[in-house]
Design an enzyme around this catalytic site. Structure first.
Site, mmCIF file in Angstrom:
data_model
loop_
_atom_site.group_PDB
_atom_site.id
_atom_site.type_symbol
_atom_site.label_atom_id
_atom_site.label_comp_id
_atom_site.label_asym_id
_atom_site.label_seq_id
_atom_site.Cartn_x
_atom_site.Cartn_y
_atom_site.Cartn_z
ATOM 1 N N ARG A 42 0.843 -1.199 0.000
ATOM 2 C CA ARG A 42 0.000 0.000 0.000
ATOM 3 C C ARG A 42 0.880 1.252 0.000
ATOM 4 O O ARG A 42 1.973 1.233 0.571
ATOM 5 C CB ARG A 42 -0.918 0.004 1.233
ATOM 6 C CG ARG A 42 -1.924 -1.143 1.247
ATOM 7 C CD ARG A 42 -2.809 -1.113 2.489
ATOM 8 N NE ARG A 42 -3.790 -2.194 2.456
ATOM 9 C CZ ARG A 42 -3.589 -3.421 2.927
ATOM 10 N NH1 ARG A 42 -2.422 -3.727 3.486
ATOM 11 N NH2 ARG A 42 -4.524 -4.339 2.854
ATOM 12 N N LYS A 69 -2.547 -2.073 7.641
ATOM 13 C CA LYS A 69 -3.993 -1.853 7.730
ATOM 14 C C LYS A 69 -4.659 -2.899 8.631
ATOM 15 O O LYS A 69 -5.543 -2.585 9.413
ATOM 16 C CB LYS A 69 -4.597 -1.900 6.316
ATOM 17 C CG LYS A 69 -6.074 -1.624 6.270
ATOM 18 C CD LYS A 69 -6.581 -1.664 4.839
ATOM 19 C CE LYS A 69 -8.084 -1.435 4.801
ATOM 20 N NZ LYS A 69 -8.604 -1.526 3.424
ATOM 21 N N HIS A 131 -2.528 3.524 -5.385
ATOM 22 C CA HIS A 131 -3.148 2.334 -4.808
ATOM 23 C C HIS A 131 -3.553 1.344 -5.896
ATOM 24 O O HIS A 131 -3.610 0.126 -5.674
ATOM 25 C CB HIS A 131 -4.367 2.730 -3.969
ATOM 26 C CG HIS A 131 -4.792 1.676 -3.003
ATOM 27 N ND1 HIS A 131 -5.514 0.568 -3.388
ATOM 28 C CD2 HIS A 131 -4.586 1.529 -1.675
ATOM 29 C CE1 HIS A 131 -5.750 -0.204 -2.330
ATOM 30 N NE2 HIS A 131 -5.186 0.357 -1.284
ATOM 31 N N ARG A 134 -1.836 -2.118 -6.954
ATOM 32 C CA ARG A 134 -2.172 -3.394 -6.306
ATOM 33 C C ARG A 134 -3.177 -4.173 -7.160
ATOM 34 O O ARG A 134 -3.070 -5.388 -7.320
ATOM 35 C CB ARG A 134 -2.734 -3.144 -4.902
ATOM 36 C CG ARG A 134 -1.677 -2.702 -3.924
ATOM 37 C CD ARG A 134 -2.273 -2.085 -2.652
ATOM 38 N NE ARG A 134 -3.148 -2.948 -1.904
ATOM 39 C CZ ARG A 134 -2.760 -3.929 -1.104
ATOM 40 N NH1 ARG A 134 -1.465 -4.206 -0.970
ATOM 41 N NH2 ARG A 134 -3.634 -4.649 -0.431
ATOM 42 N N HIS A 158 -4.293 -9.200 2.386
ATOM 43 C CA HIS A 158 -5.742 -9.129 2.555
ATOM 44 C C HIS A 158 -6.157 -10.052 3.691
ATOM 45 O O HIS A 158 -5.546 -11.086 3.908
ATOM 46 C CB HIS A 158 -6.454 -9.573 1.271
ATOM 47 C CG HIS A 158 -6.478 -8.515 0.220
ATOM 48 N ND1 HIS A 158 -6.697 -8.784 -1.107
ATOM 49 C CD2 HIS A 158 -6.306 -7.167 0.299
ATOM 50 C CE1 HIS A 158 -6.657 -7.662 -1.809
ATOM 51 N NE2 HIS A 158 -6.411 -6.670 -0.974
ATOM 52 N N TYR A 168 -5.563 -21.957 7.852
ATOM 53 C CA TYR A 168 -4.493 -22.367 6.931
ATOM 54 C C TYR A 168 -3.694 -21.164 6.453
ATOM 55 O O TYR A 168 -2.553 -21.276 6.047
ATOM 56 C CB TYR A 168 -5.089 -23.093 5.709
ATOM 57 C CG TYR A 168 -5.721 -24.412 6.056
ATOM 58 C CD1 TYR A 168 -4.931 -25.546 6.258
ATOM 59 C CD2 TYR A 168 -7.086 -24.535 6.202
ATOM 60 C CE1 TYR A 168 -5.507 -26.767 6.593
ATOM 61 C CE2 TYR A 168 -7.673 -25.751 6.533
ATOM 62 C CZ TYR A 168 -6.878 -26.865 6.728
ATOM 63 O OH TYR A 168 -7.438 -28.057 7.056
#
Length: 206
Positions: A42, A69, A131, A134, A158, A168
């Site tokens: 980011r 974030k 941004h 990404r 994310h 996992y």
């Protein structure tokens, strides 16, 4: 990250990379934009990057939880090209805390608008944002190999919404992400030169 910000398309990449290479603006900004593209992090993570977060011998950038974030530490493997970008900042900011300090106020990071202002001056006002790199990374890498979805999502830091998958998801896929980011860096180089791009599955098999 759900907000869809304007992003470059894959087709626009060659022209953009030539413009970035020839951009006469601030060196700190150009190199920070390069690292942003190479790492799919980011904008705020790059702007606030500190020398203490980098282990260039291990080609690793560890962003502390408080700067993320999702408030979780994020380890970013660095491609050869990304290591070169960071090393190139040594002469400019090696004696400071920040890798990409503001050229006007060296104790402060580059401002939030710096990246998008530079993109606007390159002719991408309202068509590309910092941004958005990404989204470009996600689109290109997913199109080249859909089996790498988890690796790509992990690189984008994310949050996994599915609780079972989240268990996992603790795997950081560091080796897979290092391979992916090296392919991405080579992909950008090929696009800049108008050269043939090596397919992701071929790169992974090599």
């Amino acid at each position: 990250d759900v907000t869809h910000r304007p992003a470059l398309s894959d087709a626009e990449l060659p022209d953009f990379l030539v413009k970035l290479d020839g951009y006469k603006g601030d060196t700190h900004t150009v190199r920070a934009l390069r690292l942003l593209m190479l790492t799919a992090t980011r904008p705020g993570e790059v702007r606030g990057a500190m020398w203490s977060e980098f282990n260039l011998d291990a080609a690793l950038w560890t962003i502390p939880a408080e700067r993320m974030k999702m408030k979780m530490e994020h380890r970013v493997p660095l491609s050869r090209q990304a290591v070169e970008v960071v090393l190139s900042m040594g002469a400019l900011s090696g004696d400071r805390l920040l890798v990409f300090p503001s050229p006007f106020y060296p104790v402060k990071s580059l401002s939030e608008n710096t990246f998008n202002s530079a993109l606007a001056r390159m002719g991408y006002k309202n068509t590309a944002t910092a941004h958005g790199f990404r989204a470009l990374f996600s689109t290109v890498t997913n199109e080249h190999d859909r089996s790498l979805r988890d690796v790509i999502e992990r690189q984008l830091a994310h949050k996994e919404r599915d609780q079972v998958r989240a268990a996992y998801h603790r795997s950081t896929y560091l080796k897979d992400r290092a391979d992916l980011l090296q392919w991405w860096a080579d992909y950008l180089d090929a696009k800049a030169k108008g050269a043939e791009v090596i397919q992701l599955d071929e790169h992974r098999a090599a």
